[in-house]
Design a protein around this motif. Structure first.
Motif, PDB file in Angstrom:
ATOM      1  N   VAL A 158      -8.949   2.819  -2.054  1.00  0.00           N
ATOM      2  CA  VAL A 158      -8.224   3.741  -2.931  1.00  0.00           C
ATOM      3  C   VAL A 158      -8.429   5.176  -2.443  1.00  0.00           C
ATOM      4  CG1 VAL A 158      -8.087   4.708  -5.271  1.00  0.00           C
ATOM      5  CG2 VAL A 158      -8.297   2.237  -4.967  1.00  0.00           C
ATOM      6  N   LYS A 159      -9.671   5.527  -2.104  1.00  0.00           N
ATOM      7  CA  LYS A 159      -9.955   6.880  -1.593  1.00  0.00           C
ATOM      8  C   LYS A 159      -9.121   7.185  -0.355  1.00  0.00           C
ATOM      9  CE  LYS A 159     -14.863   7.133  -2.847  1.00  0.00           C
ATOM     10  NZ  LYS A 159     -16.201   7.192  -2.224  1.00  0.00           N
ATOM     11  N   GLU A 160      -9.090   6.240   0.576  1.00  0.00           N
ATOM     12  CA  GLU A 160      -8.292   6.437   1.798  1.00  0.00           C
ATOM     13  C   GLU A 160      -6.831   6.681   1.454  1.00  0.00           C
ATOM     14  OE1 GLU A 160      -8.667   2.965   4.265  1.00  0.00           O
ATOM     15  OE2 GLU A 160     -10.834   3.170   4.441  1.00  0.00           O
ATOM     16  N   LEU A 161      -6.287   5.846   0.585  1.00  0.00           N
ATOM     17  CA  LEU A 161      -4.873   5.957   0.234  1.00  0.00           C
ATOM     18  C   LEU A 161      -4.587   7.252  -0.520  1.00  0.00           C
ATOM     19  CD1 LEU A 161      -4.256   2.221  -0.716  1.00  0.00           C
ATOM     20  CD2 LEU A 161      -3.395   3.407   1.315  1.00  0.00           C
ATOM     21  N   LEU A 162      -5.518   7.701  -1.340  1.00  0.00           N
ATOM     22  CA  LEU A 162      -5.339   8.979  -2.046  1.00  0.00           C
ATOM     23  C   LEU A 162      -5.356  10.155  -1.074  1.00  0.00           C
ATOM     24  CD1 LEU A 162      -7.592   8.459  -5.198  1.00  0.00           C
ATOM     25  CD2 LEU A 162      -5.092   8.703  -5.175  1.00  0.00           C
ATOM     26  N   VAL A 163      -6.254  10.119  -0.124  1.00  0.00           N
ATOM     27  CA  VAL A 163      -6.377  11.210   0.845  1.00  0.00           C
ATOM     28  C   VAL A 163      -5.126  11.304   1.713  1.00  0.00           C
ATOM     29  CG1 VAL A 163      -7.644  11.981   2.900  1.00  0.00           C
ATOM     30  CG2 VAL A 163      -8.892  11.244   0.871  1.00  0.00           C
TER      31      VAL A 163
END
Length: 172
Positions: free
Chosen positions: A117-122
């Motif tokens: 999720v963090k990767e996709l948000l960034v």
């Protein structure tokens, strides 16, 4: 490449070398096995020859593949997927995993999902709704609650925090 190179140095015939797995044509002698382990350690790699350790690594590999690299959400739940992929009873794998790793499989999956999720948000390519669907969450609220529980931040706060940090790097 390192593993193949070390096998060639030992004159060991291998059938297949993949990420995390090596299939060799014949059994290694004790001396060859020791030499191979020592050579791999020099490169920060470890030879797992105990069946339980190998199974744990396979479980981790399947989870990482499913969470980080699957294009479509899983059609079955994780426990069924792991059982069918690794040909072991899920309860046995779950107990072994908890005993060896110190956390249960579900928590390990959650940690990887939150990292994804963090990767996709960034990278800001998908909305939170699309991310929740992609990672097989029942709702955006469920994803947000789990994200906050693990990171201490809401997904939107995390995204703003990252944006502000990146602006600070560009314009000091």
């Amino acid at each position: 490449m390192i593993v193949k190179q070390q096998l060639k140095k030992l004159s060991v015939n291998y059938i297949c070398v993949e990420l995390g797995e090596v299939e060799i044509a014949e059994d290694l002698s004790a001396a060859q096995q020791k030499e191979f382990k020592t050579a791999l350690l020099k490169f920060g790699l470890e030879l797992l020859d105990d069946k339980k350790s190998i199974l744990i690594e396979k479980i981790k590999k399947v989870i990482v593949e499913l969470v980080h690299y699957a294009e479509e959400p899983a059609k079955v739940n994780f426990s069924d997927h792991l059982s069918s992929k690794l040909n072991h009873d899920y309860t046995y794998m779950a107990n072994l995993f908890s005993e060896v790793v110190g956390i249960n499989i579900e928590h390990y999956i959650i940690l990887h999902k939150i990292e994804r999720v963090k990767e996709l948000l960034v990278y800001d390519e998908l909305s939170l709704t699309e991310i929740s669907y992609k990672l097989h969450y029942s709702s955006v609220a469920h994803l947000s609650n789990q994200f906050k529980k693990i990171t201490g931040l809401t997904p939107s706060h995390f995204k703003k925090f990252k944006e502000n940090r990146q602006k600070g790097l560009v314009n000091p």
